[in-house]
Enzyme design. Structure first.
Site, PDB file in Angstrom:
ATOM      1  N   HIS A   1     -12.295   4.011  -3.312  1.00 27.13           N
ATOM      2  CA  HIS A   1     -10.867   3.691  -3.236  1.00 27.13           C
ATOM      3  C   HIS A   1     -10.569   2.483  -4.124  1.00 27.13           C
ATOM      4  CE1 HIS A   1      -7.027   2.323  -1.557  1.00 27.13           C
ATOM      5  NE2 HIS A   1      -6.882   3.544  -1.083  1.00 27.13           N
TER       6      HIS A   1
ATOM      7  N   GLU B   1      -5.004   8.046  -7.563  1.00 27.21           N
ATOM      8  CA  GLU B   1      -4.163   7.003  -6.976  1.00 27.21           C
ATOM      9  C   GLU B   1      -3.886   5.934  -8.035  1.00 27.21           C
ATOM     10  OE1 GLU B   1      -6.141   4.827  -3.880  1.00 27.21           O
ATOM     11  OE2 GLU B   1      -7.961   4.612  -5.066  1.00 27.21           O
TER      12      GLU B   1
END
Length: 238
Positions: free
Chosen positions: A85, A155
């Site tokens: 992430h 993302e």
């Protein structure tokens, strides 16, 4: 890093809010802090809500105080884990090679790894978005990845928690490039690997974002803390 034991009520509320249309059409996954995984597995038992981890250590065990292995996550009942992430990359200096090792660890324990890629604001303004995400993907995705053990999440770092989102055409360009890169890496299996979009996804924009070609779902951040918002995003597929 949000939630205490009382937050399990959010999972219970999501479960109660599931309609037959949602149950039949989509897969739902919630990735709570590791302290809540077992409780969330119990709260979601018998539903189509899967539970996953937010991070893992690449090794199965050892002198790594404070870390959690893929095997530990699986033992708690998790079936997915987020790998690389942007916040892990930024604040914990995770590298593409490290992400690759963690993706292999997830596979080793029978978990599906959600490999995150994305560019910063400076990288986008420099016109390097596609180069960045393709490089991250090329190193991060293990050889022989399949739709059963790998999910990709795009993302854009500059969109996370800011309320800003790329245009649908921008997202389509990145996702098409990621799909093409996957085809180079794993061949025909690329068609089975889902590519999620993440970055300020909310009920108000979910239907438009999820309609973009090669967007197979959403990696939801802040909106996942509120059951009504999370279900509102899921409803984009109903």
């Amino acid at each position: 890093m949000n939630g205490t034991r009382s937050s399990v009520a959010v999972v219970e509320e999501v479960r109660r809010g599931l309609t037959p249309a949602l149950t039949e059409r989509i897969d739902l996954l919630i990735c709570p802090p590791s302290t809540l995984i077992a409780s969330c597995v119990a709260a979601s038992y018998g539903s189509n809500i899967a539970i996953g981890g937010q991070n893992l250590h690449a090794k199965p065990s050892g002198a790594f105080t404070g870390s959690i292995s893929a095997e530990m996550l699986a033992d708690l009942g998790a079936t997915y884990v987020i790998v690389g992430h942007s916040e892990r990359r930024a604040y914990h200096h995770e590298t593409d090679d490290g992400v690759h090792a963690k993706a292999l660890a997830a596979r080793r324990a029978g978990l599906c790894g959600i490999i995150c890629v994305g560019e910063t604001k400076d990288e986008r303004e420099e016109g390097r978005t596609l180069d960045i995400v393709r490089a991250q993907l090329g190193i991060g995705v293990p050889k022989g990845a399949t739709g059963a053990d790998t999910v990709i999440a795009y993302e854009p770092v500059w969109a996370i928690g800011t309320g800003l989102t790329p245009t649908p055409s921008d997202i389509a360009e990145v996702h098409a490039s990621l799909r093409e890169m996957l085809e180079r890496l794993v061949g025909p299996e690329a068609a089975r690997i889902r590519i999620l979009y993440g970055g300020s996804v909310k009920p108000a924009n979910a239907r438009e974002l999820m309609a973009v070609e090669n967007v197979d779902g959403a990696l939801v951040g802040g909106a996942s803390l509120v059951a009504e918002d999370f279900l509102g995003i899921a409803a984009a597929y109903a």
